[in-house]
Design an enzyme around this catalytic site. Sequence first.
Site, PDB file in Angstrom:
ATOM      1  N   ASP A   1       0.820  -1.221   0.000  1.00 53.80           N
ATOM      2  CA  ASP A   1       0.000   0.000   0.000  1.00 53.80           C
ATOM      3  C   ASP A   1       0.849   1.264   0.000  1.00 53.80           C
ATOM      4  OD1 ASP A   1      -2.293  -1.707   0.372  1.00 53.80           O
ATOM      5  OD2 ASP A   1      -1.822  -1.759   2.506  1.00 53.80           O
TER       6      ASP A   1
ATOM      7  N   HIS B   1      -3.218  -1.849  -6.903  1.00 55.75           N
ATOM      8  CA  HIS B   1      -2.429  -0.653  -7.149  1.00 55.75           C
ATOM      9  C   HIS B   1      -3.355   0.406  -7.726  1.00 55.75           C
ATOM     10  CE1 HIS B   1       1.602  -3.048  -7.458  1.00 55.75           C
ATOM     11  NE2 HIS B   1       1.097  -2.994  -6.235  1.00 55.75           N
TER      12      HIS B   1
END
Length: 418
Positions: A13, A41
């Site tokens: 992340d 993503h």
Amino acid sequence: MSSIVVVGANWGDEGKGRIVDYLADSAAASIRFQGGNNAGHTVVNDFGTFKLHQLPSGVFNPGCIAVLGPGMVISPAPLSQEIAEVKEAGVNVNLCISDRATLCLPIHALEDTLEELRLGDGAYGSTRQGIAPAYGDRVMKKGILVGWLKQPEVLRERIQFMLDWKLPQLKALYPTFEFTQTAQEMTDWLLEVSAPWRDAICNVSEPLKALQAKDENLLFEAQLGAGRDLVYGEYPWTTSSNVTAAYAGLGSGLPALRPERIIAVAKSFSSSVGTGTLITAMEEQDSFREAANEYGAVTGRPRDMGYFDAVATRNGVELQAATEVALTKLDCLSGMQDLKICVNYDGDHSENPIWPQTSALAPVYEQMEGWSEDITGCRTFESLPVAAQKYVLRVEALMGVPVKMISVGPERAQMILR
């Protein structure tokens, strides 16, 4: 020719998608080399906002081949859906999918879910997409290869072989387990859902070697971060593959790869989703989480929020053998009243502060000067507030490698290069 590997320095992340999307403009190939449908993503560009789970983030460059490498486990139906979504946005998808990659099937997701339920309070925090069982089958030589989608008879035989081995174990371990599909039904389903991309299946080493011979730029993208690496991460709260840059060549189809640049992506603060220990966790997280939009891209789970952990991040930078750092979400720190960086640990195991981390460790903080200005429009380092510049420079000194990219917003243009 430049080979650039983009990897995570933390627990995932970190914002790798926006870095890859930015760099893909000059790339001839964008390659995902591990992982599957268990993380996302986020990419924001002229086409819109996307959460990519299996497609590499360079897919939006029409002159760039999007490669799904042999190190991946591929969920066929979600991949078809993801391709349809980007095509609907007007993207011309130029796809190559490795015949050596492993299929991640619905039975793997079911197995993953049942195991998390069995573990109860001791669960790993899996996204329940079936990643661990799919990789486990590959290691046990019971995996289903993507290339077999082009050989239906072989596909059916290998599925039957897998079911004969797997079903008795699952029925014995999980009393509620039910699975009624036959090998032929699974084969028929796979051929149907893979139809949109089956023609893209190939030996991806060949086109990549051809691009290397032409001195073209290649861009390699990892999922998650060093703290989730199967071998060097916070075991057992890891993913089931190797997320370090050292695996980029093996997982992409170019085993002899020697990258020129390894970019370790790190957030300007810490965040983590799933099970594990976040040593720098903030006491009050909700308002900052909301402002920074910190929720899991797959599950929507709220991420644990913390101050920048220079000890863990430096460990990740070293594990990745990074030549530079890309620092993301610096804009989210604007207006933070209590801004600090963890520069050391106190407590048991502080002399060897590598993963797994434990609650016996306490963060040692260095207070930093905050800033209140909106920096989302800054495009040079010098245009940042002095306090923001000092923050970046302190992070750089603690990492031991230069911070060469700084994102000040989610869009492609919101990037500062140093």
